[in-house]
Design an enzyme around this catalytic site. Structure first.
Site, mmCIF file in Angstrom:
data_model
loop_
_atom_site.group_PDB
_atom_site.id
_atom_site.type_symbol
_atom_site.label_atom_id
_atom_site.label_comp_id
_atom_site.label_asym_id
_atom_site.label_seq_id
_atom_site.Cartn_x
_atom_site.Cartn_y
_atom_site.Cartn_z
ATOM 1 N N CYS A 257 0.804 -1.221 0.000
ATOM 2 C CA CYS A 257 0.000 0.000 0.000
ATOM 3 C C CYS A 257 0.846 1.286 0.000
ATOM 4 C CB CYS A 257 -1.019 -0.040 1.126
ATOM 5 S SG CYS A 257 -2.396 -1.119 0.693
ATOM 6 N N HIS A 343 -4.020 -5.522 0.379
ATOM 7 C CA HIS A 343 -3.569 -6.054 1.673
ATOM 8 C C HIS A 343 -3.573 -7.580 1.667
ATOM 9 C CE1 HIS A 343 -3.194 -2.524 4.362
ATOM 10 N NE2 HIS A 343 -3.995 -1.968 3.462
ATOM 11 N N GLU A 345 -2.368 -9.563 3.783
ATOM 12 C CA GLU A 345 -2.605 -10.115 5.129
ATOM 13 C C GLU A 345 -4.087 -10.131 5.469
ATOM 14 O OE1 GLU A 345 -3.299 -5.926 5.824
ATOM 15 O OE2 GLU A 345 -1.873 -7.008 4.575
#
Length: 368
Positions: A257, A343, A345
């Protein structure tokens, strides 16, 4: 409190549009850029994501608070959103292992919330008119006074916010006896990113955002990580210089990001503020290297200029967002340097992209 008459509250946008609702019982006002998240679950992870610092969050899902709070699910040391707009605020919760209700959690933090808003209409309005500054008011301040105060709030473009959420002192995460060592530059890192690395046999030292490269290198890491975070990446000149020193080390570098945007800026690839950004847990991305699609979790209001990337001789596109063809990932030619705009994760969201952490570990293994 939930059985009492609830007081009126308003949401005022910078273009003068007003949405009416009710206070959940916390008096005050709060300012920030209004944005919306389309995820149907994971509100606690969203509220504690440092990338949302300085933003008023509109929850597209109609029920917020219905499963309470469990502190292990925080993605940082506490709530990072500036305020919350929702349709139905649940004062009770039904999850057996929840530790407290959402009102108690917000009350300790004095977080201003407006509920009973027509969030469907609000989301459509933001989508059509773009992200903009706003104020939530639950204390009865007049509309004219709010307009005057709101006019003084700086816009997100040009705003450096990483310093507000980055750690002040270095700290460690994971097993000190792990196989791999990662030096992570904290621009607003989510805890679940550190968990994903630790689960893959990594020991991470997390450094403040403005740490000189020499201090990162002194940890003798096997790889470098540039984290997510809030605000405009353009003002982060020192971080951009540090990113280039990471690349020059010839060790693996992974950015997520804001870290992804910093890598681009450091190498002559411009960024721009998006009309209303990507925020949700069902964003479709195509991996153009493998030809496979991924459903991803996203949270960003800035993006890489695709034309700049395609003209850059050092980098190549690896992922694209299928809704608008924006850059979702890139890698450096001839080096173990890569980054994504989403993202992997998750937290919340699908796990389709967690292979990226495996790729990072594989790069570090080959480098060792």
């Amino acid at each position: 409190m939930k059985y009492k008459q609830r007081e009126q509250a308003i949401l005022l946008l910078s273009d003068g549009t007003v949405f009416y609702g009710k206070s959940i019982g916390i008096k005050g006002k709060t300012f920030g850029e209004v944005c919306f998240n389309t995820g149907m679950t994971g509100y606690q992870e969203i509220f504690t994501d440092p990338s949302y610092y300085g933003q008023i969050m509109v929850a597209a899902t109609p029920h917020i608070g219905n499963y309470g709070i469990h502190h292990d699910e925080n993605d940082s040391d506490g709530v990072k959103i500036a305020g919350l707009v929702c349709r139905n605020f649940s004062f009770d919760y039904s999850r057996p292992d929840a530790e407290e209700d959402l009102l108690s959690y917000f009350t300790k933090l004095n977080l201003v919330v407006i509920s009973d808003v027509d969030t469907r209409a609000l989301v459509r309005y933001i989508r059509d008119n773009g992200a903009q500054n706003a104020v939530i008011c639950t204390d009865g301040t007049s509309l004219e006074d709010l307009k005057a105060e709101l006019a003084q709030v700086p816009g997100m473009k040009g705003l450096e916010l990483a310093s507000a959420v980055s750690t002040k002192e270095p700290y460690f995460f994971g097993d000190a006896n792990a196989t791999y060592k990662v030096a992570a530059l904290d621009l607003g890192v989510k805890t679940n990113i550190l968990r994903c690395l630790a689960e893959r046999d990594c020991y991470i030292k997390v450094f403040p955002y403005n740490t000189p490269f020499a201090e990162l290198a002194a940890f003798n890491p096997d790889g470098y990580f540039l984290s997510n975070g809030p605000g405009d990446p353009e003002p982060l000149k020192q971080v951009q210089a540090t990113a280039n020193e990471m690349i020059a080390s010839n060790k693996p570098v992974f950015g997520i990001c804001l870290g992804h945007q910093v890598l681009g800026l450091a190498n002559g690839i411009a960024t721009y503020k998006m009309f209303n950004g990507h925020r949700g847990i069902n964003h479709p991305v195509m991996n153009v290297i493998t030809g496979k699609g991924e459903i991803t979790s996203q949270n960003h209001g800035f993006a890489i200029v695709r034309e700049d990337l395609e003209k850059n001789d050092l980098f190549e596109l690896t992922h694209e967002h299928l809704n608008d063809q924006t850059v979702a990932g890139m890698r450096m030619k001839g080096k173990q340097v890569f980054s994504v705009q989403f993202h992997p994760e998750s937290s919340p969201g699908p796990h389709d992209s967690r292979y990226l952490f495996d790729d990072f570990v594989a790069y570090m293994q080959s480098h060792k």
